[in-house]
Design a protein around this motif. Structure first.
Motif, PDB file in Angstrom:
ATOM      1  N   UNK A  10       3.010  -2.836 -10.287  1.00 53.90           N
ATOM      2  CA  UNK A  10       3.800  -3.669 -10.946  1.00 53.90           C
ATOM      3  C   UNK A  10       4.119  -5.233 -10.347  1.00 53.90           C
ATOM      4  N   UNK A  11       4.142  -4.905  -8.917  1.00 58.93           N
ATOM      5  CA  UNK A  11       4.303  -6.206  -8.155  1.00 58.93           C
ATOM      6  C   UNK A  11       3.279  -7.161  -8.429  1.00 58.93           C
ATOM      7  N   UNK A  12       2.076  -6.649  -7.966  1.00 61.20           N
ATOM      8  CA  UNK A  12       1.054  -7.463  -8.046  1.00 61.20           C
ATOM      9  C   UNK A  12       0.747  -8.060  -9.494  1.00 61.20           C
ATOM     10  N   UNK A  13       0.567  -6.913 -10.375  1.00 60.95           N
ATOM     11  CA  UNK A  13       0.619  -7.552 -11.849  1.00 60.95           C
ATOM     12  C   UNK A  13       1.358  -8.701 -12.349  1.00 60.95           C
ATOM     13  N   UNK A  65     -17.272   0.919  -0.182  1.00 60.30           N
ATOM     14  CA  UNK A  65     -16.638   0.009   0.875  1.00 60.30           C
ATOM     15  C   UNK A  65     -15.871  -0.829   0.048  1.00 60.30           C
ATOM     16  N   UNK A  66     -14.882  -1.545   0.683  1.00 60.43           N
ATOM     17  CA  UNK A  66     -13.771  -2.388  -0.100  1.00 60.43           C
ATOM     18  C   UNK A  66     -14.171  -3.788   0.119  1.00 60.43           C
ATOM     19  N   UNK A  67     -15.065  -4.119   0.962  1.00 55.59           N
ATOM     20  CA  UNK A  67     -15.264  -5.656   1.345  1.00 55.59           C
ATOM     21  C   UNK A  67     -15.492  -6.413   0.309  1.00 55.59           C
ATOM     22  N   UNK A  68     -15.988  -6.083  -1.041  1.00 55.84           N
ATOM     23  CA  UNK A  68     -16.075  -6.887  -2.240  1.00 55.84           C
ATOM     24  C   UNK A  68     -15.206  -7.046  -3.017  1.00 55.84           C
ATOM     25  N   UNK A  69     -13.856  -6.238  -2.821  1.00 53.16           N
ATOM     26  CA  UNK A  69     -12.884  -6.401  -3.535  1.00 53.16           C
ATOM     27  C   UNK A  69     -11.859  -7.664  -3.272  1.00 53.16           C
ATOM     28  N   UNK A  70     -11.768  -8.486  -4.294  1.00 57.52           N
ATOM     29  CA  UNK A  70     -10.947  -9.782  -4.095  1.00 57.52           C
ATOM     30  C   UNK A  70      -9.706  -9.760  -3.479  1.00 57.52           C
ATOM     31  N   UNK A  71      -9.124 -10.693  -2.963  1.00 56.03           N
ATOM     32  CA  UNK A  71      -7.817 -10.599  -2.408  1.00 56.03           C
ATOM     33  C   UNK A  71      -6.689 -10.615  -3.339  1.00 56.03           C
ATOM     34  N   UNK A  72      -6.990 -10.931  -4.827  1.00 54.42           N
ATOM     35  CA  UNK A  72      -6.072 -10.903  -5.789  1.00 54.42           C
ATOM     36  C   UNK A  72      -6.171  -9.627  -6.432  1.00 54.42           C
ATOM     37  N   UNK A  73      -6.971  -8.534  -6.184  1.00 51.82           N
ATOM     38  CA  UNK A  73      -7.255  -7.444  -6.915  1.00 51.82           C
ATOM     39  C   UNK A  73      -5.752  -6.718  -6.902  1.00 51.82           C
ATOM     40  N   UNK A  74      -5.407  -5.974  -7.651  1.00 61.39           N
ATOM     41  CA  UNK A  74      -4.214  -5.078  -7.895  1.00 61.39           C
ATOM     42  C   UNK A  74      -4.364  -3.946  -6.876  1.00 61.39           C
ATOM     43  N   UNK A  91      -2.763  -4.336  -3.199  1.00 61.87           N
ATOM     44  CA  UNK A  91      -1.270  -3.853  -3.214  1.00 61.87           C
ATOM     45  C   UNK A  91      -1.215  -2.797  -2.286  1.00 61.87           C
ATOM     46  N   UNK A  92      -2.103  -1.806  -2.400  1.00 60.50           N
ATOM     47  CA  UNK A  92      -1.981  -0.639  -1.653  1.00 60.50           C
ATOM     48  C   UNK A  92      -3.047  -0.281  -0.304  1.00 60.50           C
ATOM     49  N   UNK A  93      -3.971  -1.294  -0.357  1.00 59.44           N
ATOM     50  CA  UNK A  93      -4.925  -1.300   0.714  1.00 59.44           C
ATOM     51  C   UNK A  93      -4.705  -2.358   1.892  1.00 59.44           C
ATOM     52  N   UNK A  94      -4.095  -3.332   1.245  1.00 58.49           N
ATOM     53  CA  UNK A  94      -3.575  -4.332   2.285  1.00 58.49           C
ATOM     54  C   UNK A  94      -4.841  -5.385   2.009  1.00 58.49           C
ATOM     55  N   UNK A  95      -4.620  -6.677   2.499  1.00 56.83           N
ATOM     56  CA  UNK A  95      -5.574  -7.921   2.545  1.00 56.83           C
ATOM     57  C   UNK A  95      -5.396  -8.578   1.064  1.00 56.83           C
ATOM     58  N   UNK A  96      -4.218  -8.505   0.637  1.00 61.24           N
ATOM     59  CA  UNK A  96      -3.817  -9.220  -0.612  1.00 61.24           C
ATOM     60  C   UNK A  96      -3.608 -10.959  -0.102  1.00 61.24           C
ATOM     61  N   UNK A  97      -3.915 -11.634  -1.047  1.00 59.13           N
ATOM     62  CA  UNK A  97      -3.486 -13.062  -0.836  1.00 59.13           C
ATOM     63  C   UNK A  97      -2.042 -13.318  -1.448  1.00 59.13           C
ATOM     64  N   UNK A  98      -1.361 -12.350  -1.955  1.00 53.26           N
ATOM     65  CA  UNK A  98      -0.277 -12.535  -2.595  1.00 53.26           C
ATOM     66  C   UNK A  98       0.744 -11.957  -1.456  1.00 53.26           C
ATOM     67  N   UNK A  99       1.936 -12.747  -1.372  1.00 48.34           N
ATOM     68  CA  UNK A  99       3.245 -12.455  -0.444  1.00 48.34           C
ATOM     69  C   UNK A  99       4.083 -11.460  -1.082  1.00 48.34           C
ATOM     70  N   UNK A 100       4.368 -10.369  -0.745  1.00 46.02           N
ATOM     71  CA  UNK A 100       5.246  -9.218  -1.129  1.00 46.02           C
ATOM     72  C   UNK A 100       6.395  -9.411  -0.397  1.00 46.02           C
TER      73      UNK A 100
END
Length: 554
Positions: free
Chosen positions: A302-305, A533-542, A545-554
């Protein structure tokens, strides 16, 4: 004669038995009598069938349908019986078990090429009842994997055969019922005679398999028409066709070929496109809608969405303002208690609905308000020091579990709100007969997030999970039909990415803990998935929120 010592938790009896005695024989000897027929047992916190033979000292607990693993045993066997009935009644048709819905299982008959009729349902039910009366055993056989693959292919179960091949083992297990072979990635009840209560009804373009209620075996869960949820499943089918990843076998193939990056990119683009479309719907109502209410169960994203939707609304020239429903909790001493005397933070009464609505009306009237902040350390609401005033093109985004509950906004004109419901409806299945539980998907997400951000072990998350689900069933799912839009937050590739993080946590659950049973089940589940591997997952991916590495602030 060699013997083994068995301790039975059901009646606290310790007794020695000859080496090789089956659980069924022990059950009969100890005269185990549960509320419902015994489906299987937990042996040293691992699920076993009643045909299991003991050769070492064991701690045993017999389980029936009231236990979650007992329900899994029953349900797997019931779906096997549905498969057999379809093969017997419509030999040219292929059964596809799609999703869990309405507390049952939605299935389609591929190749029927017409609408399912009441007569079809009657024939299938009658066939199933005949097999129940005959009490035919579910026979588990270990055979060379190449032979198992050949058997599955001959029965038209190619996607299951592919998954068996990918395991790379010399021997594999299949279950047989009067010549029909299948595998449902877990144990079964002893025979078809155990499957005394079930239902089949026409449901949209297919049929619904009804199962007994978890706390009342004699009564089936009622059928609920969930049109909006079915629309989400249709969208899921469209995504699957675009990605060509209908099951784990195909996803594993793409991973082995080094094409997982393409799957990630397309999956993320589909998410972004759908969020943009929701933003466009809201934009079309900009003269009416004042507040966006986002609800969903635990670990649905919900938060990232909310943050990604805010970006898309800004692209449309709107000004989103996010407020947290958590900041409107009542003071700790006013928090309602649950049936166990514990604080019930998931109850609507835990929210100061009156104060929340007062501030909403002030904002909608163009007034400035002082936003609250809930201090969890002292259990009281305090002033945050932040002020908010809505201007032209401004919207409120509120994320919280009660977003779709009309009781949250009783003083707000319904047309002024736009409600969104999130869930993580798993987009890949094991094969045509084994869907992957949405609940498991969310549990895995939460387990990783709890470890990363809260310092909880996997065992602690697993222990809390039944309480979390109980709260969801009481406070969230009854209101999902009120949503204007439903969004599926699951990603086709995510379980393959979550695997390496989850396995590390699950392997640390000690065998002597009750939670080991669930951890062991999930570890077996992951054994069928090749890691991505998760290196291709973008920092804005939903999923960030669970893996870490988001560009959003929580």
């Amino acid at each position: 004669m060699k013997t083994v010592e068995i301790y039975c938790e059901n009646n606290q009896v310790t007794k020695a038995y000859p080496l090789g005695t089956t659980l069924d024989q022990i059950k009969e000897d100890l005269q185990i009598d549960l509320e419902n027929p015994v489906c299987g047992a937990l042996v040293n916190h691992k699920v076993k069938e009643l045909s299991f033979s003991v050769v070492k000292a064991k701690r045993i607990r017999f389980i029936d349908y009231s236990h979650p693993d007992g329900r899994r045993l029953y349900t797997r066997s019931l779906l096997f019986l549905v498969y057999v009935a379809v093969r017997e009644t419509f030999p040219q048709v292929k059964l596809k078990i799609m999703n869990g819905i309405s507390q049952g299982y939605y299935c389609e008959l591929i190749g029927l090429e017409r609408q399912i009729t009441d007569s079809d349902i009657f024939e299938l039910k009658n066939e199933m009842h005949q097999w129940v009366k005959q009490n035919i055993p579910f026979e588990k056989k270990g055979i060379p994997t190449n032979e198992a693959v050949d058997i599955l292919i001959k029965q038209g179960l190619e996607e299951k055969a592919r998954l068996f091949e990918q395991q790379g083992t010399l021997f594999s297990y299949l279950y047989f019922v009067n010549g029909y072979a299948n595998y449902f990635y877990g144990h079964h009840v002893p025979s078809t005679g155990y499957l005394t209560n079930f239902g089949l009804v026409p449901y949209f373009d297919g049929l619904l398999v009804q199962i007994p209620q978890s706390d009342d075996f004699e009564n089936l869960y009622p059928v609920i028409k969930q049109d909006k949820l079915l629309d989400v499943f249709k969208e899921h089918k469209r995504r699957v066709s675009i990605l060509d990843v209908p099951d784990l076998g195909k996803l594993n193939d793409y991973t082995a070929m080094g094409k997982s990056g393409d799957i990630i990119k397309i999956s993320e683009a589909l998410h972004e496109k759908q969020i943009a479309e929701i933003a466009n719907q809201i934009d079309a109502l900009r003269d009416v809608v004042k507040i966006i209410l986002i609800a969903g169960p635990s670990a649905s994203g919900k938060t990232t969405f909310s943050k990604r939707l805010a970006v898309q609304l800004a692209v449309n020239g709107l000004v989103p303002n996010m407020i947290s429903l958590d900041d409107y909790f009542v003071d700790r001493e006013k928090t309602p208690l649950d049936e166990h005397g514990e604080y019930d933070f998931e109850s609507l009464e835990a929210i100061d609905v009156g104060f929340f609505n007062k501030q909403l009306l002030q904002l909608f009237n163009g007034e400035e308000v002082d936003l609250p902040k809930f201090n969890f350390a002292i259990g009281k609401r305090v002033n945050s020091g932040k002020k908010l005033k809505l201007g032209e093109g401004h919207l409120l985004i509120v994320e919280g579990i009660h977003g779709n509950n009309p009781g949250l906004t009783p003083h707000i004109v319904p047309k002024q709100s736009f409600k969104i419901f999130l869930s993580a409806l798993t987009q890949v299945s094991f094969d045509d007969h084994n869907h992957i539980s949405t609940t498991d998907n969310r549990l895995i997400r939460r387990m990783i997030r709890d470890s990363l951000y809260r310092g909880y072990s996997a065992a602690e998350t697993i222990k809390r999970w039944p309480s979390v689900k109980h709260g969801e069933e009481k406070n969230i799912f009854p209101y999902q039909g009120n949503a204007d839009v439903m969004f599926n937050s699951a990603l086709v590739y995510e379980l393959a990415v979550l695997k390496k993080y989850a396995e590390q946590l699950l392997k640390n659950v000690p065998e002597n803990q009750v939670e080991y049973c669930e951890a062991n089940r999930l570890l077996k589940f992951f054994s069928y998935i090749k890691s991505i591997d998760d290196f291709e997952i973008p920092p804005t991916s939903l999923i960030r929120e669970f893996l870490g590495g988001s560009s959003f602030l929580y």
